[in-house]
Write a protein that holds these residues in place. Structure first.
Motif, short mmCIF file in Angstrom:
data_model
loop_
_atom_site.label_atom_id
_atom_site.label_comp_id
_atom_site.label_asym_id
_atom_site.label_seq_id
_atom_site.Cartn_x
_atom_site.Cartn_y
_atom_site.Cartn_z
N PRO A 172 43.42 49.30 49.18
CA PRO A 172 44.70 48.58 49.29
C PRO A 172 44.76 47.73 50.55
O PRO A 172 44.04 48.01 51.53
N PRO A 173 45.62 46.70 50.55
CA PRO A 173 45.73 45.84 51.73
C PRO A 173 46.06 46.59 53.01
O PRO A 173 45.58 46.23 54.09
N GLU A 174 46.89 47.64 52.90
CA GLU A 174 47.24 48.42 54.09
C GLU A 174 46.01 49.02 54.74
O GLU A 174 45.93 49.14 55.97
N VAL A 175 45.04 49.42 53.92
CA VAL A 175 43.80 50.01 54.43
C VAL A 175 42.84 48.93 54.90
O VAL A 175 42.31 48.98 56.01
N ALA A 176 42.63 47.92 54.05
CA ALA A 176 41.65 46.88 54.34
C ALA A 176 41.96 46.14 55.63
O ALA A 176 41.05 45.82 56.41
N ALA A 177 43.23 45.87 55.88
CA ALA A 177 43.60 45.03 57.03
C ALA A 177 44.00 45.83 58.25
O ALA A 177 44.08 45.25 59.35
N HIS A 178 44.26 47.13 58.10
CA HIS A 178 44.87 47.85 59.22
C HIS A 178 44.15 49.14 59.63
O HIS A 178 44.21 49.53 60.79
N ASP A 179 43.52 49.85 58.70
CA ASP A 179 42.79 51.05 59.09
C ASP A 179 41.41 50.65 59.62
O ASP A 179 40.79 49.72 59.10
N PRO A 180 40.91 51.33 60.64
CA PRO A 180 39.58 51.01 61.16
C PRO A 180 38.51 51.18 60.08
O PRO A 180 38.48 52.20 59.38
N ASP A 181 37.64 50.19 59.96
CA ASP A 181 36.59 50.22 58.94
C ASP A 181 35.75 51.49 59.05
O ASP A 181 35.42 52.12 58.05
N GLU A 182 35.41 51.88 60.29
CA GLU A 182 34.54 53.03 60.48
C GLU A 182 35.20 54.35 60.10
O GLU A 182 34.52 55.36 59.92
N ALA A 183 36.53 54.33 59.96
CA ALA A 183 37.24 55.55 59.57
C ALA A 183 37.45 55.61 58.06
O ALA A 183 37.94 56.63 57.56
N VAL A 184 37.09 54.56 57.35
CA VAL A 184 37.34 54.49 55.90
C VAL A 184 36.05 54.61 55.10
O VAL A 184 35.93 55.46 54.22
N PHE A 185 35.08 53.75 55.40
CA PHE A 185 33.90 53.63 54.55
C PHE A 185 32.76 54.52 55.03
O PHE A 185 32.48 54.61 56.23
N GLY A 186 32.09 55.16 54.06
CA GLY A 186 30.99 56.06 54.36
C GLY A 186 29.67 55.60 53.79
O GLY A 186 28.91 56.42 53.26
#
Length: 297
Positions: free
Chosen positions: A215-229
Motif C-alpha cells: 500500500p502507499p502508506e508502506v511504499a512511501a513511508h515505512d523504511p524499505d529495509e524494515a519491509v522487504f526481505g
C-alpha cells in the motif's frame, strides 16, 4: 495534494464534531481508506484532545481546530499513515511514539507479542526481541511479564533512537527496563554472550517478497529495509532461525512473524534445520498464516 470541500466561514462559531467527521469520512472514503469513519474520528479526537468515546459530547471545533483537522484529513487522503499524523500507535496496552523513518507496528503483530507474553510469564525468563524497530514486542513483554529480562536488538539508527526513548519512558513509568542492543540480526556472532541461555526469542523481521506491491502508506513511508526481505521474503528469516538455534537453551521457544505466503515455507525451514521440534503455524484473525513457533530440542 487532495483537496477538502471548502467549509463556510464560521467566525467564532464552533462546528459540531459529528458534522466535521461526516465530511472528513467522505473525503477519506473517496481516497480509498479502508475504515474512513473510524480514521476520521481518530483524527478528530487527536485535534480535540478527548477520548473517542466522548467525541459526540465534545465541544465543537473552533475555526483554528477545524483548519488543523482539515489539513490532517487532506494528508491522510494523500495516504500519509494515520499514526504519523497522530504521532502514536496503539499496541496491546501501550501507546508508542512513531514517525517517519521507523516501521509502524501493525495490529496483527500483537498476536506474536501475546504469544511471547504467555511464554514469558513462567519464572524469570530471558527474552530476546530481534528486529525490534519501535520496540513494540519488547516493551509489551516487559510490561506484561515484569519478571522477564528483555533484550531488544535493532540496527537502524532512526529506529534505535525511538526504541531507546520508548524504553526509557516505559521504565520511568514503572515497567521493567528493556536492554537495547545495536546490532544486525544476520550477524553470525549476534549476542554471543547469550548463547544457550535464551528462554524466549521473538522476531518480526522484514519479510515481504520484493515483487509484492504494498500500500502507499508502506511504499512511501515505512523504511524499505524494515519491509522487504529479498526476492522470496526470507533473506532475514533464514539467518535468524539459524542464529536462534544457537541462542536458545534446550527447551527454549521461538516465535517469528512472516508473510502470509510463508505459511508452509517458514515451518519447513524450522523442520529442515533439525534443531527444532513442536513446530506450529499460527493464523491471524483473518485466517491468514501470520507467525510460526517452535521449541529448541
Amino acid at each position: 495534494m487532495t483537496s477538502l470541500p471548502q467549509h463556510p466561514s464560521e467566525g467564532s462559531e464552533r462546528l459540531r464534531p459529528t458534522v466535521a467527521v461526516a465530511r472528513a469520512a467522505r473525503v477519506l472514503a473517496a481516497a480509498g481508506i479502508d475504515a474512513p469513519r473510524v480514521e476520521a474520528e481518530l483524527l478528530a479526537v487527536h485535534v480535540l484532545g478527548v477520548p473517542r468515546g466522548r467525541l459526540a459530547l465534545a465541544d465543537g471545533l473552533t475555526p483554528d481546530q477545524l483548519d488543523r483537522y482539515d489539513a490532517l484529513v487532506a494528508r491522510r487522503a494523500d495516504r500519509e499513515p494515520l499514526q504519523h499524523l497522530t504521532g502514536s500507535a496503539a499496541f496491546r496496552h501501550l501507546e508508542l511514539a512513531v514517525g517517519p523513518g521507523v516501521f509502524v507496528p501493525r495490529p496483527e503483530t500483537e498476536l506474536l507479542a501475546g504469544w511471547g507474553v504467555d511464554q514469558a510469564r513462567a519464572g524469570s525468563p530471558l527474552v530476546v526481541d530481534l528486529c525490534s524497530g519501535s520496540g513494540a514486542i519488547a516493551l509489551a513483554v516487559a510490561q506484561e511479564a515484569p519478571a522477564a529480562r528483555v533484550v531488544a536488538v535493532e540496527r537502524s539508527p532512526a529506529a534505535l533512537a525511538r526504541l531507546r526513548r520508548a524504553a526509557a519512558d516505559r521504565a520511568a513509568a514503572g515497567d521493567r527496563p528493556v536492554e537495547v542492543v545495536a546490532a544486525d540480526v544476520t550477524d553470525p556472532g549476534l549476542l554471543s554472550d547469550l548463547e544457550g541461555r535464551v528462554d524466549v526469542l521473538l522476531c518480526n523481521p522484514p519479510y515481504v517478497p520484493r515483487a509484492v506491491e504494498v500500500p502507499p502508506e508502506v511504499a512511501a513511508h515505512d523504511p524499505d529495509e524494515a519491509v522487504f526481505g529479498g526476492a522470496d521474503g526470507l533473506d532475514v528469516i533464514r539467518p535468524v532461525l539459524a542464529r536462534a538455534a544457537r541462542l536458545l537453551r534446550p527447551g527454549g521457544v521461538l516465535g517469528v512473524e512472516h508473510d502470509d505466503t510463508h505459511g508452509a515455507a517458514v515451518p519447513a525451514l524450522l523442520v529442515a534445520d533439525g534443531r527444532y521440534e513442536a513446530v506450529e503455524e499460527h493464523r491471524d484473525l483473518a485466517g491468514r498464516p501470520r507467525f510460526a513457533t517452535a521449541r529448541r530440542r
